[in-house]
Write a protein that holds these residues in place. Sequence first.
Motif, PDB file in Angstrom:
ATOM      1  N   GLN A 135      13.376  13.987   9.370  1.00  0.00           N
ATOM      2  CA  GLN A 135      14.351  13.297  10.227  1.00  0.00           C
ATOM      3  C   GLN A 135      13.835  11.924  10.640  1.00  0.00           C
ATOM      4  N   THR A 136      12.549  11.843  10.900  1.00  0.00           N
ATOM      5  CA  THR A 136      11.946  10.551  11.256  1.00  0.00           C
ATOM      6  C   THR A 136      12.079   9.576  10.095  1.00  0.00           C
ATOM      7  N   ILE A 137      11.828  10.044   8.889  1.00  0.00           N
ATOM      8  CA  ILE A 137      11.970   9.190   7.703  1.00  0.00           C
ATOM      9  C   ILE A 137      13.415   8.732   7.544  1.00  0.00           C
ATOM     10  N   GLU A 138      14.350   9.670   7.685  1.00  0.00           N
ATOM     11  CA  GLU A 138      15.766   9.351   7.487  1.00  0.00           C
ATOM     12  C   GLU A 138      16.300   8.390   8.539  1.00  0.00           C
ATOM     13  N   ASN A 139      15.739   8.423   9.747  1.00  0.00           N
ATOM     14  CA  ASN A 139      16.261   7.616  10.857  1.00  0.00           C
ATOM     15  C   ASN A 139      15.430   6.367  11.156  1.00  0.00           C
ATOM     16  N   THR A 140      14.482   6.042  10.280  1.00  0.00           N
ATOM     17  CA  THR A 140      13.602   4.906  10.537  1.00  0.00           C
ATOM     18  C   THR A 140      13.633   3.950   9.356  1.00  0.00           C
ATOM     19  N   LYS A 141      13.846   2.681   9.659  1.00  0.00           N
ATOM     20  CA  LYS A 141      13.840   1.647   8.619  1.00  0.00           C
ATOM     21  C   LYS A 141      12.395   1.338   8.244  1.00  0.00           C
ATOM     22  N   VAL A 142      12.126   1.337   6.944  1.00  0.00           N
ATOM     23  CA  VAL A 142      10.787   1.040   6.458  1.00  0.00           C
ATOM     24  C   VAL A 142      10.526  -0.453   6.615  1.00  0.00           C
ATOM     25  N   GLY A 143       9.495  -0.785   7.385  1.00  0.00           N
ATOM     26  CA  GLY A 143       9.142  -2.179   7.618  1.00  0.00           C
ATOM     27  C   GLY A 143       8.295  -2.736   6.496  1.00  0.00           C
ATOM     28  N   ASN A 144       8.122  -4.039   6.533  1.00  0.00           N
ATOM     29  CA  ASN A 144       7.306  -4.719   5.529  1.00  0.00           C
ATOM     30  C   ASN A 144       5.892  -4.912   6.051  1.00  0.00           C
ATOM     31  N   CYS A 145       4.945  -4.667   5.192  1.00  0.00           N
ATOM     32  CA  CYS A 145       3.543  -4.888   5.514  1.00  0.00           C
ATOM     33  C   CYS A 145       3.275  -6.389   5.555  1.00  0.00           C
ATOM     34  N   LEU A 146       2.336  -6.808   6.373  1.00  0.00           N
ATOM     35  CA  LEU A 146       1.965  -8.219   6.457  1.00  0.00           C
ATOM     36  C   LEU A 146       1.285  -8.683   5.167  1.00  0.00           C
ATOM     37  N   ASP A 147       1.534  -9.933   4.784  1.00  0.00           N
ATOM     38  CA  ASP A 147       0.849 -10.503   3.623  1.00  0.00           C
ATOM     39  C   ASP A 147      -0.581 -10.882   3.969  1.00  0.00           C
ATOM     40  N   GLN A 148      -0.795 -11.274   5.217  1.00  0.00           N
ATOM     41  CA  GLN A 148      -2.119 -11.653   5.689  1.00  0.00           C
ATOM     42  C   GLN A 148      -2.625 -10.593   6.665  1.00  0.00           C
ATOM     43  N   PRO A 149      -3.911 -10.274   6.648  1.00  0.00           N
ATOM     44  CA  PRO A 149      -4.432  -9.265   7.569  1.00  0.00           C
ATOM     45  C   PRO A 149      -4.359  -9.757   9.017  1.00  0.00           C
ATOM     46  N   PHE A 150      -4.152  -8.806   9.948  1.00  0.00           N
ATOM     47  CA  PHE A 150      -4.166  -9.171  11.359  1.00  0.00           C
ATOM     48  C   PHE A 150      -5.557  -9.004  11.959  1.00  0.00           C
ATOM     49  N   ASN A 151      -6.463  -8.383  11.192  1.00  0.00           N
ATOM     50  CA  ASN A 151      -7.857  -8.249  11.628  1.00  0.00           C
ATOM     51  C   ASN A 151      -8.728  -8.102  10.375  1.00  0.00           C
ATOM     52  N   ASP A 152      -9.948  -8.603  10.473  1.00  0.00           N
ATOM     53  CA  ASP A 152     -10.862  -8.565   9.340  1.00  0.00           C
ATOM     54  C   ASP A 152     -12.247  -8.193   9.860  1.00  0.00           C
ATOM     55  N   THR A 153     -12.826  -7.132   9.283  1.00  0.00           N
ATOM     56  CA  THR A 153     -14.173  -6.699   9.661  1.00  0.00           C
ATOM     57  C   THR A 153     -15.053  -6.709   8.415  1.00  0.00           C
ATOM     58  N   ASP A 154     -16.332  -6.400   8.577  1.00  0.00           N
ATOM     59  CA  ASP A 154     -17.223  -6.316   7.416  1.00  0.00           C
ATOM     60  C   ASP A 154     -16.767  -5.225   6.448  1.00  0.00           C
ATOM     61  N   TYR A 155     -16.179  -4.134   6.973  1.00  0.00           N
ATOM     62  CA  TYR A 155     -15.786  -2.976   6.174  1.00  0.00           C
ATOM     63  C   TYR A 155     -14.405  -3.144   5.527  1.00  0.00           C
ATOM     64  N   CYS A 156     -13.442  -3.667   6.314  1.00  0.00           N
ATOM     65  CA  CYS A 156     -12.072  -3.691   5.813  1.00  0.00           C
ATOM     66  C   CYS A 156     -11.229  -4.783   6.468  1.00  0.00           C
ATOM     67  N   ARG A 157     -10.028  -4.973   5.881  1.00  0.00           N
ATOM     68  CA  ARG A 157      -8.990  -5.840   6.455  1.00  0.00           C
ATOM     69  C   ARG A 157      -7.836  -4.947   6.888  1.00  0.00           C
ATOM     70  N   PHE A 158      -7.242  -5.255   8.027  1.00  0.00           N
ATOM     71  CA  PHE A 158      -6.128  -4.488   8.572  1.00  0.00           C
ATOM     72  C   PHE A 158      -4.812  -5.216   8.285  1.00  0.00           C
ATOM     73  N   TYR A 159      -3.865  -4.516   7.639  1.00  0.00           N
ATOM     74  CA  TYR A 159      -2.588  -5.125   7.281  1.00  0.00           C
ATOM     75  C   TYR A 159      -1.410  -4.571   8.081  1.00  0.00           C
ATOM     76  N   ALA A 160      -1.482  -3.331   8.512  1.00  0.00           N
ATOM     77  CA  ALA A 160      -0.368  -2.747   9.264  1.00  0.00           C
ATOM     78  C   ALA A 160      -0.890  -1.587  10.106  1.00  0.00           C
ATOM     79  N   ARG A 161      -0.193  -1.346  11.231  1.00  0.00           N
ATOM     80  CA  ARG A 161      -0.626  -0.263  12.125  1.00  0.00           C
ATOM     81  C   ARG A 161       0.580   0.357  12.817  1.00  0.00           C
TER      82      ARG A 161
END
Length: 193
Positions: A90-116
């Motif tokens: 039901q959550t899938i059916e009632n929720t619009k799928v958003g777009n992931c960011l092209d640029q990371p919103f955070n960058d660490t030594d281990y990884c880059r964060f694109y969506a949360r």
Amino acid sequence: MIKSTNYCDILKEASIENLDKDCKMAIEEIYINDLQRKEVRFTYYKLNENGNYKLVIRPLDVTEDELFELFQKSIKNNVISNSFAIKIRQTIENTKVGNCLDQPFNDTDYCRFYARGSFLSGDFMCTLEQIFIKELDRREIRFGYYKKNKNGNFQLVTRPLDVTEDEFIVMFKDAIENGVFSKIFITALKTIL
């Protein structure tokens, strides 16, 4: 019951093995002893020298393909109950799928964060995140648990994420809206729920 510890009883488990890394990834139904409630836990296990799997105290990072397989096994093994599967669908059916960011919103030594996507509870934040792991050169989904530090900023806690079904739904909906998952993954997940 599969196993009992001071923290929780592991009631049910669905897992997939990665023999190249001597580990398995799991979704578990657990009963938290102190809180006296059932939760869903997302975790890693590592093979020890005796050939047994031991819990790894760290967040679970998985590819969308691995997550799909984990959901599939969780439904088959009733780790995700019929009523929980209906809520997810039901959550899938009632929720619009958003777009992931092209640029990371955070960058660490281990990884880059694109969506949360997140669920907030006081000084704690539970998350589903799309990250790019630099060493592996690939995007994965992280099940994260954060706690506010003394400066009031959220800091990742190295532990598996466990949440109630209702908390998961809030976090999952937010993750869909914020582009954590691809449209292909969401469509495929809907077919097995």
